[in-house]
Design an enzyme around this catalytic site. Structure first.
Site, PDB file in Angstrom:
ATOM      1  CB  ILE A 155      16.409  25.703  50.549  1.00  0.00           C
ATOM      2  CG1 ILE A 155      15.287  26.343  49.718  1.00  0.00           C
ATOM      3  CG2 ILE A 155      16.549  24.224  50.210  1.00  0.00           C
ATOM      4  CD1 ILE A 155      15.561  26.441  48.226  1.00  0.00           C
ATOM      5  CG  ASP A 174      25.181  31.127  54.849  1.00  0.00           C
ATOM      6  OD1 ASP A 174      25.558  32.265  54.507  1.00  0.00           O
ATOM      7  OD2 ASP A 174      24.082  30.661  54.515  1.00  0.00           O
ATOM      8  CB  THR A 232      18.268  20.688  45.244  1.00  0.00           C
ATOM      9  OG1 THR A 232      18.663  21.266  46.499  1.00  0.00           O
ATOM     10  CG2 THR A 232      18.111  19.197  45.389  1.00  0.00           C
ATOM     11  CB  SER A 233      21.657  25.148  44.811  1.00  0.00           C
ATOM     12  OG  SER A 233      21.388  26.443  45.269  1.00  0.00           O
ATOM     13  NE  ARG A 234      19.012  28.941  39.702  1.00  0.00           N
ATOM     14  CZ  ARG A 234      17.860  28.590  40.277  1.00  0.00           C
ATOM     15  NH1 ARG A 234      17.669  27.360  40.698  1.00  0.00           N
ATOM     16  NH2 ARG A 234      16.892  29.460  40.397  1.00  0.00           N
ATOM     17  CG  ASP A 258      15.999  19.082  41.007  1.00  0.00           C
ATOM     18  OD1 ASP A 258      15.364  18.245  40.328  1.00  0.00           O
ATOM     19  OD2 ASP A 258      15.557  20.212  41.293  1.00  0.00           O
ATOM     20  CD  GLU A 263      18.740  23.586  35.052  1.00  0.00           C
ATOM     21  OE1 GLU A 263      19.220  22.862  35.944  1.00  0.00           O
ATOM     22  OE2 GLU A 263      17.745  24.307  35.213  1.00  0.00           O
ATOM     23  CG  HIS A 295      15.321  23.096  37.949  1.00  0.00           C
ATOM     24  ND1 HIS A 295      16.275  23.975  37.542  1.00  0.00           N
ATOM     25  CD2 HIS A 295      14.799  23.629  39.079  1.00  0.00           C
ATOM     26  CE1 HIS A 295      16.332  25.001  38.375  1.00  0.00           C
ATOM     27  NE2 HIS A 295      15.435  24.813  39.321  1.00  0.00           N
TER      28      HIS A 295
HETATM   29  P1  NAD Z   1      18.305  32.024  50.505  1.00  0.00           P
HETATM   30  O1  NAD Z   1      18.636  33.340  49.907  1.00  0.00           O
HETATM   31  O2  NAD Z   1      17.264  31.953  51.569  1.00  0.00           O
HETATM   32  O3  NAD Z   1      19.636  31.352  51.099  1.00  0.00           O
HETATM   33  C1  NAD Z   1      20.860  31.320  50.433  1.00  0.00           C
HETATM   34  C2  NAD Z   1      21.945  31.238  51.490  1.00  0.00           C
HETATM   35  O4  NAD Z   1      23.190  31.077  50.830  1.00  0.00           O
HETATM   36  C3  NAD Z   1      22.051  32.505  52.360  1.00  0.00           C
HETATM   37  O5  NAD Z   1      22.052  32.153  53.735  1.00  0.00           O
HETATM   38  C4  NAD Z   1      23.380  33.116  51.919  1.00  0.00           C
HETATM   39  O6  NAD Z   1      24.045  33.815  52.981  1.00  0.00           O
HETATM   40  C5  NAD Z   1      24.144  31.875  51.508  1.00  0.00           C
HETATM   41  N1  NAD Z   1      25.289  32.172  50.661  1.00  0.00           N
HETATM   42  C6  NAD Z   1      25.433  33.153  49.722  1.00  0.00           C
HETATM   43  N2  NAD Z   1      26.661  33.094  49.184  1.00  0.00           N
HETATM   44  C7  NAD Z   1      27.302  32.061  49.791  1.00  0.00           C
HETATM   45  C8  NAD Z   1      28.598  31.506  49.673  1.00  0.00           C
HETATM   46  N3  NAD Z   1      29.506  32.031  48.833  1.00  0.00           N
HETATM   47  N4  NAD Z   1      28.922  30.450  50.441  1.00  0.00           N
HETATM   48  C9  NAD Z   1      28.024  29.921  51.320  1.00  0.00           C
HETATM   49  N5  NAD Z   1      26.788  30.412  51.487  1.00  0.00           N
HETATM   50  C10 NAD Z   1      26.430  31.463  50.735  1.00  0.00           C
HETATM   51  O7  NAD Z   1      17.925  31.087  49.277  1.00  0.00           O
HETATM   52  P2  NAD Z   1      17.069  29.733  49.322  1.00  0.00           P
HETATM   53  O8  NAD Z   1      15.618  30.068  49.162  1.00  0.00           O
HETATM   54  O9  NAD Z   1      17.508  28.911  50.461  1.00  0.00           O
HETATM   55  O10 NAD Z   1      17.515  29.086  47.933  1.00  0.00           O
HETATM   56  C11 NAD Z   1      18.846  28.645  47.726  1.00  0.00           C
HETATM   57  C12 NAD Z   1      19.015  28.340  46.256  1.00  0.00           C
HETATM   58  O11 NAD Z   1      18.224  27.212  45.918  1.00  0.00           O
HETATM   59  C13 NAD Z   1      18.518  29.438  45.302  1.00  0.00           C
HETATM   60  O12 NAD Z   1      19.522  30.413  45.072  1.00  0.00           O
HETATM   61  C14 NAD Z   1      18.181  28.685  44.058  1.00  0.00           C
HETATM   62  O13 NAD Z   1      19.310  28.710  43.218  1.00  0.00           O
HETATM   63  C15 NAD Z   1      17.951  27.247  44.531  1.00  0.00           C
HETATM   64  N6  NAD Z   1      16.572  26.773  44.303  1.00  0.00           N
HETATM   65  C16 NAD Z   1      16.390  25.628  43.593  1.00  0.00           C
HETATM   66  C17 NAD Z   1      15.103  25.128  43.390  1.00  0.00           C
HETATM   67  C18 NAD Z   1      14.850  23.830  42.641  1.00  0.00           C
HETATM   68  O14 NAD Z   1      13.698  23.559  42.262  1.00  0.00           O
HETATM   69  N7  NAD Z   1      15.849  23.006  42.390  1.00  0.00           N
HETATM   70  C19 NAD Z   1      14.012  25.822  43.908  1.00  0.00           C
HETATM   71  C20 NAD Z   1      14.241  26.983  44.643  1.00  0.00           C
HETATM   72  C21 NAD Z   1      15.526  27.462  44.840  1.00  0.00           C
END
Ligand code: NAD
Length: 332
Positions: A155, A174, A232-234, A258, A263, A295
Site C-alpha cells: 500500500i 521502513d 488508513t492502516s490500524r 479510516d 473502532e 474502515h
Molecule cells: P505490507 O506487509 O505489504 O507492508 C507493510 C510494510 O510496513 C512493510 O514494508 C514492512 O517492512 C513495514 N513495517 C513493518 N514494521 C514497521 C515499522 N516498525 N516501521 C516502519 N515500517 C514497518 O502491508 P500492506 O498491504 O501495505 O498493508 C499495510 C497495512 O494496511 C496492513 O497491515 C493493514 O493494517 C492496513 N490495511 C488497511 C486497510 C483498510 O481498509 N483501511 C486495508 C488493507 C490493509
C-alpha cells in the site's frame, strides 16, 4: 469445505456467491462478529472465514479447535487480531489475503488528503444549504509539499507513486528500503528525520507491539506545526488522546482516519439510533479539520473481487493439502 463466514455484509456475500460454484465450498454467512459469545455458531464447520474485528484470541481459537475447525481464512491483509502463537500450538492454519488491491487503500488515503487540503467536505454541505460563500475554504496545493510514508509495503508503494504524480517530495521510513521506490525518487530517512520534515504523514505499516502508538506525544512534538496525519492502516498506531491534545493546540493541522483505536464497538454497523458513548471519537468529530471514515479504504469492487478469489484459493489449497500460498505463522 464447510465454511462459517463471520462479520458478513451484503457486499461480501455477493462477491463470494458469484464465485462459489467454481469451487466446491459451502458458505454459511453470519452477520455476527466472531467472539466468545458467537463462537458456537462455528460448530459443525471445517473452516472459519473472518474479518478485521473478529476475535481470534486464545479462548476463541481453543474452542474452534475443539469443534474440529482446521483453518481460519481471513478476508483481510492484517492479522494483528489473531493469536498466532496459540494457533500454531493448536495446529490451526491461518491464511490471509496479502494484497487484494493496495491501490484501493492508497487511493482512499489520497482522497482523505484532498478532502482535507481542499475542504471539499465543507463545500459539499455548504452548497446543499444554498451557501456559495468561499470564506474559510482556502486550501493548499499538494504540488511541492513534503509527503511522508511510514511503511512502504504494497500500500505504501502505491501511495508513494500517487504522491510523486502530484509533484510532492516523497520521504519514507521502513525497516526495509524498497529499491524500486528509491529509483523513482523516494528518499528514505530515519524516523526522527522524517517526522521533523513532513507536512503530510501517511501511515502504512502494520500494527505490531513495536508500532503501537507510533504517533504519540513525543513523536507529534517532533513534527512541524500544522502537520496533516493520515491513518488508513490500524487505529492503534495512533494514541488518540495525544492526537486530540495536539489538534486542540493546533500542532496537528489536519487528521484523516479510516481506522480508530476503539473502532471495534462502532465500525461496520448502523448505530444512528444509539447514543454515542465513545468520548474520544465524539471529541474528534467536533474538529472541522478531522475527517473520519469507517474502515472503508479497502471497499472497492476490484478489492472485494480479489478478496473472494484469494480466500477461495486459500480454501482450495487447504482442502487439497497442498502448500499454502498465503499462510501466516507465528515466529518468535
Ligand atoms: P505490507 O506487509 O505489504 O507492508 C507493510 C510494510 O510496513 C512493510 O514494508 C514492512 O517492512 C513495514 N513495517 C513493518 N514494521 C514497521 C515499522 N516498525 N516501521 C516502519 N515500517 C514497518 O502491508 P500492506 O498491504 O501495505 O498493508 C499495510 C497495512 O494496511 C496492513 O497491515 C493493514 O493494517 C492496513 N490495511 C488497511 C486497510 C483498510 O481498509 N483501511 C486495508 C488493507 C490493509
Amino acid at each position: 469445505m464447510k465454511v462459517a463466514c463471520f462479520s458478513t455484509k451484503s457486499y461480501d456475500q455477493k462477491s463470494f456467491d458469484l464465485r462459489l460454484t467454481k469451487h466446491g465450498h459451502h458458505f454459511t454467512y453470519f452477520e455476527a462478529k466472531l467472539d466468545k459469545h458467537t463462537v458456537n455458531l462455528a460448530k459443525g464447520y471445517d473452516a472459519v472465514c473472518a474479518f478485521v474485528n473478529d476475535h481470534l484470541d486464545a479462548p476463541v481459537l481453543k474452542i474452534l479447535h475443539e469443534f474440529g475447525i482446521q483453518a481460519v481464512v481471513l478476508r483481510c491483509a492484517g492479522y494483528n487480531q489473531v493469536d498466532l502463537k496459540t494457533a500454531k500450538e493448536l495446529n490451526l492454519k491461518i491464511c490471509r489475503v496479502p494484497a487484494y488491491s493496495p491501490e484501493a487503500v492508497a487511493e482512499h488515503a489520497f482522497a482523505m488528503i484532498l478532502t482535507l487540503s481542499r475542504k471539499t467536505h465543507k463545500a459539499y454541505n455548504r452548497i446543499r444549504e444554498n451557501n456559495y460563500s468561499l470564506e474559510g475554504l482556502v486550501g493548499f496545493n499538494l504540488n511541492g509539499k513534503v509527503v511522508s510514508v511510514i511503511g512502504t509495503g504494497a500500500i505504501g508503494t502505491a501511495f508513494c507513486k500517487i504522491a510523486l504524480g502530484f509533484g510532492c517530495e516523497v520521504l519514507a521510513y521502513d525497516l526495509i528500503e524498497n529499491k524500486e521506490l528509491k529509483a523513482i525518487g523516494v528518499k528514505y530517512l530515519n524516523l526522527d528525520e522524517l517526522l521533523s520534515q513532513s507536512q503530510i504523514i501517511s501511515l502504512h505499516c502494520p500494527l505490531t507491539p513495536g508500532t503501537k502508538h507510533l504517533i504519540n506525544k513525543k513523536t507529534i512534538d517532533q513534527m512541524p506545526n500544522g502537520v496533516m496525519i493520515i491513518n488508513t492502516s490500524r487505529g492503534a498506531l495512533i494514541e488518540t488522546k495525544s492526537v486530540i491534545r495536539a489538534l486542540k493546540s493546533k500542532k496537528i493541522g489536519y487528521l484523516g482516519i479510516d481506522v480508530y483505536e476503539q473502532e471495534e464497538d462502532l465500525f461496520f454497523r448502523n448505530l444512528s439510533e444509539e447514543i454515542l458513548m465513545d468520548e474520544q471519537i465524539a471529541r474528534l468529530m467536533t474538529f472541522p479539520n478531522v475527517l473520519i471514515t469507517g474502515h472503508q479504504a479497502f471497499l472497492t469492487q476490484e478489492a472485494l473481487s480479489q478478496i473472494a478469489k484469494t480466500t477461495l484459493l486459500n480454501l482450495d489449497e487447504l482442502e487439497q493439502g497442498s502448500e499454502l500460498s498465503n499462510e501466516v505463522t507465528y515466529s518468535e
